[in-house]
Scaffold this active site. Sequence first.
Site, mmCIF file in Angstrom:
data_model
loop_
_atom_site.group_PDB
_atom_site.id
_atom_site.type_symbol
_atom_site.label_atom_id
_atom_site.label_comp_id
_atom_site.label_asym_id
_atom_site.label_seq_id
_atom_site.Cartn_x
_atom_site.Cartn_y
_atom_site.Cartn_z
ATOM 1 N N LYS A 67 -33.805 0.904 21.519
ATOM 2 C CA LYS A 67 -32.351 0.855 21.315
ATOM 3 C C LYS A 67 -31.854 2.231 20.881
ATOM 4 O O LYS A 67 -30.800 2.686 21.321
ATOM 5 C CB LYS A 67 -32.048 -0.223 20.264
ATOM 6 C CG LYS A 67 -30.643 -0.247 19.753
ATOM 7 C CD LYS A 67 -30.613 0.102 18.271
ATOM 8 C CE LYS A 67 -29.244 0.434 17.769
ATOM 9 N NZ LYS A 67 -29.275 1.375 16.635
ATOM 10 N N ASN A 68 -32.591 2.905 20.026
ATOM 11 C CA ASN A 68 -32.129 4.210 19.552
ATOM 12 C C ASN A 68 -32.267 5.299 20.614
ATOM 13 O O ASN A 68 -31.629 6.339 20.497
ATOM 14 C CB ASN A 68 -32.904 4.632 18.292
ATOM 15 C CG ASN A 68 -32.427 3.883 17.063
ATOM 16 O OD1 ASN A 68 -31.449 3.154 17.116
ATOM 17 N ND2 ASN A 68 -33.131 4.052 15.955
ATOM 18 N N VAL A 71 -34.537 8.186 3.059
ATOM 19 C CA VAL A 71 -33.743 8.678 4.194
ATOM 20 C C VAL A 71 -32.254 8.317 4.046
ATOM 21 O O VAL A 71 -31.385 9.167 4.221
ATOM 22 C CB VAL A 71 -34.318 8.155 5.527
ATOM 23 C CG1 VAL A 71 -33.485 8.651 6.708
ATOM 24 C CG2 VAL A 71 -35.768 8.595 5.684
ATOM 25 N N ASP A 82 -24.508 0.982 11.014
ATOM 26 C CA ASP A 82 -24.764 0.024 9.948
ATOM 27 C C ASP A 82 -24.333 0.574 8.595
ATOM 28 O O ASP A 82 -24.368 1.770 8.371
ATOM 29 C CB ASP A 82 -26.252 -0.295 9.932
ATOM 30 C CG ASP A 82 -26.691 -0.761 11.298
ATOM 31 O OD1 ASP A 82 -25.979 -1.586 11.866
ATOM 32 O OD2 ASP A 82 -27.716 -0.273 11.790
ATOM 33 N N ASP A 111 -36.460 2.409 9.234
ATOM 34 C CA ASP A 111 -36.119 1.114 9.862
ATOM 35 C C ASP A 111 -37.263 0.094 9.771
ATOM 36 O O ASP A 111 -37.070 -1.069 10.077
ATOM 37 C CB ASP A 111 -35.765 1.315 11.346
ATOM 38 C CG ASP A 111 -34.633 2.290 11.529
ATOM 39 O OD1 ASP A 111 -33.559 1.897 11.963
ATOM 40 O OD2 ASP A 111 -34.836 3.484 11.209
ATOM 41 N N ARG A 168 -22.774 4.562 16.263
ATOM 42 C CA ARG A 168 -22.773 5.993 15.947
ATOM 43 C C ARG A 168 -22.657 6.859 17.203
ATOM 44 O O ARG A 168 -22.732 8.075 17.127
ATOM 45 C CB ARG A 168 -24.105 6.366 15.266
ATOM 46 C CG ARG A 168 -24.393 5.633 13.998
ATOM 47 C CD ARG A 168 -23.822 6.305 12.795
ATOM 48 N NE ARG A 168 -24.312 7.642 12.552
ATOM 49 C CZ ARG A 168 -23.703 8.511 11.761
ATOM 50 N NH1 ARG A 168 -22.587 8.190 11.172
ATOM 51 N NH2 ARG A 168 -24.214 9.710 11.564
HETATM 52 C C1 UD1 Z 1 -30.955 7.436 13.477
HETATM 53 C C2 UD1 Z 1 -31.284 6.031 13.926
HETATM 54 C C3 UD1 Z 1 -31.613 5.142 12.743
HETATM 55 C C4 UD1 Z 1 -32.709 5.771 11.915
HETATM 56 C C5 UD1 Z 1 -32.353 7.202 11.548
HETATM 57 C C6 UD1 Z 1 -33.486 7.922 10.826
HETATM 58 C C7 UD1 Z 1 -29.928 5.811 15.913
HETATM 59 C C8 UD1 Z 1 -28.763 5.156 16.574
HETATM 60 N N1 UD1 Z 1 -30.138 5.483 14.645
HETATM 61 O O1 UD1 Z 1 -29.769 7.355 12.704
HETATM 62 O O2 UD1 Z 1 -32.052 3.869 13.229
HETATM 63 O O3 UD1 Z 1 -32.898 5.019 10.740
HETATM 64 O O4 UD1 Z 1 -32.040 7.965 12.721
HETATM 65 O O5 UD1 Z 1 -34.667 7.892 11.584
HETATM 66 O O6 UD1 Z 1 -30.683 6.552 16.525
HETATM 67 N N2 UD1 Z 1 -26.754 12.946 7.457
HETATM 68 C C9 UD1 Z 1 -25.800 13.732 6.839
HETATM 69 N N3 UD1 Z 1 -24.844 14.306 7.635
HETATM 70 C C10 UD1 Z 1 -24.822 14.141 8.993
HETATM 71 C C11 UD1 Z 1 -25.819 13.346 9.608
HETATM 72 C C12 UD1 Z 1 -26.787 12.749 8.792
HETATM 73 O O7 UD1 Z 1 -25.785 13.910 5.616
HETATM 74 O O8 UD1 Z 1 -23.921 14.690 9.662
HETATM 75 C C13 UD1 Z 1 -27.791 12.292 6.589
HETATM 76 C C14 UD1 Z 1 -27.653 10.758 6.619
HETATM 77 O O9 UD1 Z 1 -26.674 10.326 5.712
HETATM 78 C C15 UD1 Z 1 -29.051 10.346 6.223
HETATM 79 C C16 UD1 Z 1 -29.928 11.429 6.843
HETATM 80 O O10 UD1 Z 1 -29.066 12.531 7.131
HETATM 81 O O11 UD1 Z 1 -29.186 10.388 4.822
HETATM 82 C C17 UD1 Z 1 -30.636 11.000 8.104
HETATM 83 O O12 UD1 Z 1 -29.692 10.508 9.031
HETATM 84 P P1 UD1 Z 1 -29.896 10.687 10.603
HETATM 85 O O13 UD1 Z 1 -31.299 11.110 10.854
HETATM 86 O O14 UD1 Z 1 -28.791 11.504 11.135
HETATM 87 O O15 UD1 Z 1 -29.727 9.191 11.099
HETATM 88 P P2 UD1 Z 1 -28.938 8.685 12.373
HETATM 89 O O16 UD1 Z 1 -29.083 9.643 13.492
HETATM 90 O O17 UD1 Z 1 -27.576 8.237 11.966
#
Ligand code: UD1
Length: 440
Positions: A25-26, A330, A119, A308, A95
């Site tokens: 899915k991701n 995370v 989420d 996850d 997202r």
């Molecule tokens: C993706 C996955 C999610 C998984 C996560 C970490 C998808 C759709 N979702 O989420 O299932 O749990 O990776 O493996 O692929 N952050 C910031 N600023 C930003 C972006 C992120 O501070 O602009 C922080 C987030 O709040 C979090 C951390 O970085 O604390 C990691 O987030 P990120 O790796 O970006 O997760 P997603 O890509 O949203």
Amino acid sequence: MNEEEVWHIEPSGPLRGDVVVRGSKNGVSKHMVAAMLGGGESTIHNAPEVGEVHITAAMLRALGIEVEISNSEIRIARGPEINPRVPAEYTGLNRIPILMLGPLLHLAGEAFVPLVGGDPIGRRPIDFHVDALRQMGAEVEISDKGVYAKAKRLQGTRIVLPYPSVGATETILMSAVLAEGKTVLKNAATEPEVVELALFLQRMGALIELSPDRRIVIEGVERLHGASTWLAGDRIEAFSYLAAGLVTGGEVRVHGCHQDRLVTAITTLARMGAQFEINDEYLCATKPPEGLRSAAVQTDTHPGFMTDWQTPLMVLFTQSQGMSVLHETVFENRLVYVPALQKMGCEIEVFDQCLGGPACRYHDTNAKHSAVVRGVSKLRGADVTLPDIRAGFSAVLAAAVADGASVLRGVHHIERGYHHPFEQFVSLGLNLSKGTAPRV
Ligand code: UD1
């Protein structure tokens, strides 16, 4: 109108059988966005049939991209005209819109995306994405409606991510591949889904170098063409069904996800006493006669224990001997689902300290990101509302081992992220039925 769709779960005994997981899915939604960048048609094989695909397809169609979905195959081609605005009706669904900014800037010179959702597992900010685009020369304005960006042509540059964010790394990949000049990204995410996206872009003609130490070098090219790919199996879904077999004392054989995507997960479960059968066809884990042992586990970026995976693990902890500890590093608020499990009798306490591992970014904050779990707990059926995809799956597992019936609300979350979860659980022997219930 005052009714909502619910799942009813009755005590069912051990879950047994086979599950074939599809592409992740991701991964699938990011590939769909990347395909926008190709001059010709792209095909994604082994796609899961999940809500996320349909949401992403609808957004792409609104932009003027042709998307055809037929079972596990998705075909994507750019239409004659691009509308660079993702409509407001997609606000807060997932997202993916933020990942469309870079590609839309390349195709139209401007872009608007509504505020992203996903989420409720933390603030989930978009500052890394926006900062990276600004560093590449885009003008970006953020309002309470969404994000507007414009750029004549994005410029390659040096970017250092404050944290190896999966989404921000993907935004940078999809923006840098057609930028002018070279982009050097440091502290990039190296999750398998990120590498898979980079490989897809490479098939489309991108020049990408994956270097050691979280460094990615991308040389912008003038154009990309369409490509075809086969998505690798969803490691979150695979882990979730392994946990389903273990927690119920059954045996679920998981096909379609290679062992190398689950290395840390397998070792974590094996340390708890799970007995594994791993071959080239499937993975399977069974509970030893004396039951599972407790553990201290910390979530991390790849190749650490994936965030996850912690929701099903938490339910497993409640059915393992002794006290277990979980440290989430995370997302600051990933433990939002704990009240639903507590309602079902799970003995879980959450703390704002860093327990079960070294201090993380949330040390000295009020984020309740550590949990202590007592096992073995006797779980009871309850009426619970699922807050997100992964928490949804864990509530199903808790209901499967509970005494008495459960009612699960918000099941669309599970359907957004898992391939045909209702049919899959029924085939494994879960006493599950669909119904409606008055909204609470
Ligand atoms: C993706 C996955 C999610 C998984 C996560 C970490 C998808 C759709 N979702 O989420 O299932 O749990 O990776 O493996 O692929 N952050 C910031 N600023 C930003 C972006 C992120 O501070 O602009 C922080 C987030 O709040 C979090 C951390 O970085 O604390 C990691 O987030 P990120 O790796 O970006 O997760 P997603 O890509 O949203």
